[in-house]
Scaffold this motif. Structure first.
Motif, short mmCIF file in Angstrom:
data_model
loop_
_atom_site.label_atom_id
_atom_site.label_comp_id
_atom_site.label_asym_id
_atom_site.label_seq_id
_atom_site.Cartn_x
_atom_site.Cartn_y
_atom_site.Cartn_z
N ALA A 243 6.14 -23.39 -6.82
CA ALA A 243 5.34 -24.28 -7.40
C ALA A 243 4.85 -24.03 -8.84
O ALA A 243 4.90 -25.01 -9.40
N VAL A 244 4.97 -22.73 -9.31
CA VAL A 244 4.93 -22.27 -10.53
C VAL A 244 6.12 -22.85 -11.53
O VAL A 244 5.87 -23.38 -12.34
N PHE A 245 7.24 -22.76 -10.89
CA PHE A 245 8.52 -23.03 -11.38
C PHE A 245 8.40 -24.74 -11.59
O PHE A 245 8.91 -25.10 -12.69
N VAL A 246 8.27 -25.35 -10.69
CA VAL A 246 8.01 -26.64 -10.51
C VAL A 246 6.95 -27.27 -11.62
O VAL A 246 7.28 -28.18 -12.52
N PHE A 247 5.80 -26.84 -11.80
CA PHE A 247 4.79 -27.13 -12.55
C PHE A 247 5.20 -26.94 -14.03
O PHE A 247 4.80 -27.50 -15.02
N THR A 248 6.12 -25.92 -14.33
CA THR A 248 6.78 -25.67 -15.68
C THR A 248 7.82 -26.72 -16.00
O THR A 248 7.84 -27.22 -17.22
N ALA B 151 -4.96 -15.90 -0.87
CA ALA B 151 -5.25 -16.07 -2.36
C ALA B 151 -4.94 -14.88 -3.20
O ALA B 151 -4.34 -14.83 -4.10
N ALA B 152 -5.78 -13.73 -2.73
CA ALA B 152 -5.59 -12.57 -3.49
C ALA B 152 -4.05 -11.96 -3.90
O ALA B 152 -3.75 -11.43 -4.84
N VAL B 153 -3.14 -12.29 -2.91
CA VAL B 153 -2.11 -11.92 -2.86
C VAL B 153 -1.02 -12.85 -3.67
O VAL B 153 -0.22 -12.47 -4.55
N LEU B 154 -1.23 -14.14 -3.71
CA LEU B 154 -0.68 -15.16 -4.41
C LEU B 154 -0.99 -15.24 -5.84
O LEU B 154 -0.33 -15.41 -6.71
N ALA B 155 -2.32 -14.96 -6.13
CA ALA B 155 -2.83 -15.04 -7.54
C ALA B 155 -1.93 -14.68 -8.56
O ALA B 155 -1.71 -14.85 -9.69
N PRO B 156 -1.30 -13.18 -8.59
CA PRO B 156 -0.70 -12.39 -9.54
C PRO B 156 0.47 -13.54 -9.77
O PRO B 156 0.87 -13.37 -11.14
N PHE B 157 0.98 -14.21 -9.12
CA PHE B 157 2.31 -14.87 -9.10
C PHE B 157 2.11 -16.28 -10.08
O PHE B 157 3.08 -16.64 -10.76
N LEU C 118 6.93 -16.57 -18.04
CA LEU C 118 8.39 -16.18 -17.95
C LEU C 118 9.32 -17.45 -17.98
O LEU C 118 10.32 -17.85 -18.71
N PHE C 119 9.05 -18.48 -17.17
CA PHE C 119 9.66 -19.84 -17.02
C PHE C 119 9.35 -20.66 -18.28
O PHE C 119 10.17 -21.30 -18.69
N ALA C 120 8.16 -20.29 -18.90
CA ALA C 120 7.84 -21.22 -20.30
C ALA C 120 8.63 -20.85 -21.23
O ALA C 120 8.97 -21.44 -22.09
N ILE C 121 8.92 -19.35 -21.52
CA ILE C 121 9.71 -18.81 -22.42
C ILE C 121 11.07 -19.33 -22.27
O ILE C 121 11.78 -19.77 -23.20
N LEU C 122 11.82 -19.37 -21.02
CA LEU C 122 12.85 -19.89 -20.70
C LEU C 122 13.23 -21.36 -21.28
O LEU C 122 14.11 -21.59 -21.76
N PHE C 123 12.17 -22.08 -20.78
CA PHE C 123 12.31 -23.37 -20.90
C PHE C 123 12.05 -23.90 -22.36
O PHE C 123 12.97 -24.67 -23.03
#
Length: 304
Positions: A13-18, A238-244, A250-255
């Motif tokens: 999801a984070v990658f797709v949103f980037t 949610a607490a497990v997923l939040a840090p990701f 990282l994706f923003a820097i690459l893109f």
């Protein structure tokens, strides 16, 4: 729950949103932000409707208990989206991403103000640390040489967007007491689409073939991102997923580097690291408190 599956979905999801943000940035010199919001919202709807139908939640998604709650959610969300899209056209992608990390920090503050959640010294210190990180990212912009008119507007827009996103999170916390998740997801896309049409008098432009493909793709990809994000919470806490969420830098820097020739400054990287550290501290503390509350409830149950 299968945490690894949830983590994979969250990172996707984070990658797709980037990717979506990159497409919006690429079209920022073609169409105004309000028009970009329309494409992002309207073309996400077919994906969301198909997903709700596949889950058997479409009828649930159409039913609301408090219509005005969805109207306010749409107004806050579309304003946040429009401000964020404006910033994407004025600032480098990594910088917009880093400054956007102010939103979860502000959510903690607003939760204490509006929801009367207790703000302990530990969390206050972590929020303070995170805001220092935001200032570090901003520091080069605060000098006379670094802050031109476009940059100043971009900084104002992304910070305003962060405030609105935090307020949206507080509003959603209230809404879930009466509204199903399916309804919140569906009606946000609907209201955002309608509100974005109000920006037509401010000047919409025909984007051309390439721009049209970019904008439609942003909408479709945004819909997929929402589904991936929502689905991730069915497999992990949610607490497990939040840090990701912080993988987005990282994706923003690459893109930013490969598609926009943007190289993040040392201050952006340092500030991002400080904000991420503060966010992880808050998440860890909330998890610890959650475990303590769980043990307390278990102890009370044992007595009965």
């Amino acid at each position: 729950m299968t945490p690894l599956h949830g983590i994979a979905l969250k990172l996707s999801a984070v990658f797709v949103f980037t990717i979506m943000a990159s497409l919006i940035k690429a079209s920022s010199d073609i169409v105004p932000p309000g028009e970009a919001v329309f494409f992002r919202s309207f073309f996400a709807m077919p994906i969301i409707i198909a997903w709700l139908a596949a889950r058997g939640d479409l009828s649930t998604g159409l039913k609301v208990q408090r219509p005005m709650g969805h109207v306010w959610r749409g107004l806050i969300g579309v304003s946040a989206m429009g401000s964020g899209f404006t910033a994407l056209g004025l600032l480098p992608l990594p910088e917009v991403t880093a400054l956007g990390y102010a939103a979860p920090l502000l959510t903690v503050i607003f939760a204490a103000i509006f929801l009367k959640e207790r703000l302990r010294l530990f969390r206050m210190s972590a929020v303070g640390l995170g805001l220092i990180g935001v200032v570090v990212v901003l520091w080069p912009r605060l000098t006379l040489d670094g802050l031109d008119d476009a940059a100043a507007l971009g900084v104002a827009c992304i910070l305003f967007s962060a405030v609105l996103r935090a307020l949206a999170q507080i509003h959603i916390r209230r809404m879930v007491a009466t509204e199903p998740t399916a309804a919140i997801v569906f009606w946000f896309s609907m209201t955002a689409t309608l509100f974005s049409l109000l920006t037509i008098p401010f000047g919409w432009e025909w984007p051309g073939t390439a721009g049209l493909v970019q904008l439609i793709s942003a909408g479709l990809i945004g819909g997929v991102g929402q589904i991936l994000l929502t689905s991730s919470y069915r497999h992990a806490e949610a607490a497990v997923l939040a840090p990701f969420d912080y993988a987005s830098i990282l994706f923003a820097i690459l893109f930013g580097y490969f598609f926009f020739d943007e190289v993040p400054t040392a201050m952006v990287l340092i500030g991002s690291g400080i904000v991420m550290l503060a966010g992880v501290i808050i998440i860890w503390r909330e998890r610890q408190l959650g475990l303590k509350r769980g043990k307390a409830r278990a102890g009370m149950s044992a007595k009965w």
